[in-house]
Design a protein around this motif. Structure first.
Motif, PDB file in Angstrom:
ATOM      1  N   ILE A 135      17.306  74.563  53.558  1.00  0.00           N
ATOM      2  CA  ILE A 135      17.079  74.192  52.041  1.00  0.00           C
ATOM      3  C   ILE A 135      15.720  74.826  51.673  1.00  0.00           C
ATOM      4  CG2 ILE A 135      16.019  72.150  52.138  1.00  0.00           C
ATOM      5  CD1 ILE A 135      17.907  71.301  49.866  1.00  0.00           C
ATOM      6  N   ALA A 194      16.861  77.974  50.053  1.00  0.00           N
ATOM      7  CA  ALA A 194      17.718  78.002  48.983  1.00  0.00           C
ATOM      8  C   ALA A 194      17.514  78.669  47.570  1.00  0.00           C
ATOM      9  CB  ALA A 194      18.191  76.468  48.721  1.00  0.00           C
ATOM     10  N   SER A 213      21.423  82.855  47.631  1.00  0.00           N
ATOM     11  CA  SER A 213      22.594  82.621  47.201  1.00  0.00           C
ATOM     12  C   SER A 213      23.702  81.832  48.112  1.00  0.00           C
ATOM     13  CB  SER A 213      23.541  83.393  46.186  1.00  0.00           C
ATOM     14  OG  SER A 213      23.926  84.413  46.763  1.00  0.00           O
ATOM     15  N   THR A 267      23.534  77.933  48.897  1.00  0.00           N
ATOM     16  CA  THR A 267      23.965  77.205  47.862  1.00  0.00           C
ATOM     17  C   THR A 267      25.189  76.738  48.389  1.00  0.00           C
ATOM     18  OG1 THR A 267      22.473  78.160  46.209  1.00  0.00           O
ATOM     19  CG2 THR A 267      24.428  76.909  45.527  1.00  0.00           C
ATOM     20  N   LEU A 277      25.262  74.091  50.941  1.00  0.00           N
ATOM     21  CA  LEU A 277      24.574  72.804  50.354  1.00  0.00           C
ATOM     22  C   LEU A 277      25.846  72.327  49.425  1.00  0.00           C
ATOM     23  CD1 LEU A 277      21.127  74.066  49.834  1.00  0.00           C
ATOM     24  CD2 LEU A 277      21.817  72.770  51.831  1.00  0.00           C
ATOM     25  N   ILE A 292      18.778  66.788  50.721  1.00  0.00           N
ATOM     26  CA  ILE A 292      19.136  67.444  49.505  1.00  0.00           C
ATOM     27  C   ILE A 292      18.326  66.884  48.204  1.00  0.00           C
ATOM     28  CG2 ILE A 292      20.824  68.382  48.130  1.00  0.00           C
ATOM     29  CD1 ILE A 292      22.509  68.634  50.587  1.00  0.00           C
ATOM     30  N   ARG A 294      15.421  68.704  45.815  1.00  0.00           N
ATOM     31  CA  ARG A 294      16.287  69.453  44.654  1.00  0.00           C
ATOM     32  C   ARG A 294      15.654  70.388  44.075  1.00  0.00           C
ATOM     33  NH1 ARG A 294      14.536  64.433  43.984  1.00  0.00           N
ATOM     34  NH2 ARG A 294      13.490  63.834  41.889  1.00  0.00           N
ATOM     35  N   LEU A 350      16.726  74.012  44.802  1.00  0.00           N
ATOM     36  CA  LEU A 350      18.059  74.733  44.560  1.00  0.00           C
ATOM     37  C   LEU A 350      17.767  75.390  43.020  1.00  0.00           C
ATOM     38  CD1 LEU A 350      19.805  71.180  44.443  1.00  0.00           C
ATOM     39  CD2 LEU A 350      19.785  73.153  46.418  1.00  0.00           C
ATOM     40  N   ASN A 351      18.529  76.551  43.337  1.00  0.00           N
ATOM     41  CA  ASN A 351      18.274  77.671  42.283  1.00  0.00           C
ATOM     42  C   ASN A 351      19.620  77.179  41.192  1.00  0.00           C
ATOM     43  OD1 ASN A 351      18.943  80.166  40.842  1.00  0.00           O
ATOM     44  ND2 ASN A 351      17.396  81.048  42.575  1.00  0.00           N
ATOM     45  N   ILE A 382      23.603  77.764  41.642  1.00  0.00           N
ATOM     46  CA  ILE A 382      24.475  76.685  41.383  1.00  0.00           C
ATOM     47  C   ILE A 382      25.675  77.108  40.332  1.00  0.00           C
ATOM     48  CG2 ILE A 382      24.747  74.393  40.571  1.00  0.00           C
ATOM     49  CD1 ILE A 382      23.256  74.453  43.161  1.00  0.00           C
ATOM     50  N   LEU A 430      22.536  68.207  39.449  1.00  0.00           N
ATOM     51  CA  LEU A 430      23.277  69.485  39.209  1.00  0.00           C
ATOM     52  C   LEU A 430      23.735  69.531  37.963  1.00  0.00           C
ATOM     53  CD1 LEU A 430      25.647  69.429  42.826  1.00  0.00           C
ATOM     54  CD2 LEU A 430      23.447  70.837  42.210  1.00  0.00           C
TER      55      LEU A 430
END
Length: 189
Positions: free
Chosen positions: A99, A102, A106, A109, A112, A127, A131, A134-135, A139, A184
């Motif tokens: 992560i 991440a 890509s 992702t 994950l 996760i 968070r 996270l891109n 996502i 998300l």
């Protein structure tokens, strides 16, 4: 494909084609000592390319001395692949490692996202705690290219909460799986 026909080099298909050389370097150090190799693939799309990510892998982790001989990118590939390991502790350790990259890769992702649809609360907490790594663009690409799989992931979160965690977290928003889904959703808007 039955287990006797499987070869660890089939896992090249679990990553984008432009990583093939590095993935093969990683697979070279993975011990293939038993008939247990990996279970079925989850087919998904990433940047219009099909990836076949194993549900679980059953390979022992390579020794640290061999991992250290890999480049940083190859180590990231290894960590990401081992997020699919059958042992939850191994998955958790490797999610923590993967992560970290991440936001840059890509394809991490995709791994994950599959983990979000699993039942191990401690891994979901990793996760959730990370968070910010996270891109949002990655996502969005994942969800746009895999809408049915994304709905399945959401349904799995609900099912696992209902089956395993409802007694511990009577309100869905208390359960980390729903917290990750809420994050998300914010990234997607």
């Amino acid at each position: 494909m039955d287990s006797e026909e499987k070869d660890k080099y089939d896992l090249v298909r679990a990553f984008p084609r432009d990583l093939n050389k590095d993935v093969r370097q990683v697979l070279d150090i993975i011990p293939q000592e038993s008939h247990l190799t990996f279970s079925y693939f989850e087919e998904l799309r990433l940047s219009e390319e099909a990836l076949y990510i194993p549900s679980r892998i059953y390979y022992d982790e390579p020794p640290q001395s061999q991992i250290s001989s890999l480049t940083v990118d190859q180590q990231t590939i290894l960590y990401t692949l081992y997020t699919r390991h059958h042992n939850g502790y191994v998955r958790e350790k490797n999610v923590k490692n993967a992560i970290a990259k991440a936001a840059e890769c890509s394809w991490i992702t995709a791994y994950l996202m599959l983990i979000i649809g699993e039942y191990v609360e401690e891994i979901l907490q990793v996760i959730h705690q990370n968070r910010s790594l996270l891109n949002a663009d990655f996502i969005k690409i994942f969800v746009d290219e895999n809408p049915k799989l994304y709905r399945t992931i959401q349904s799995r979160v609900v099912s696992y909460w209902n089956c395993y965690y409802r007694w511990k977290y009577p309100k869905p928003e208390q359960y980390v799986g729903f917290q990750v889904l809420a994050h998300l959703k914010r990234l997607l808007n």
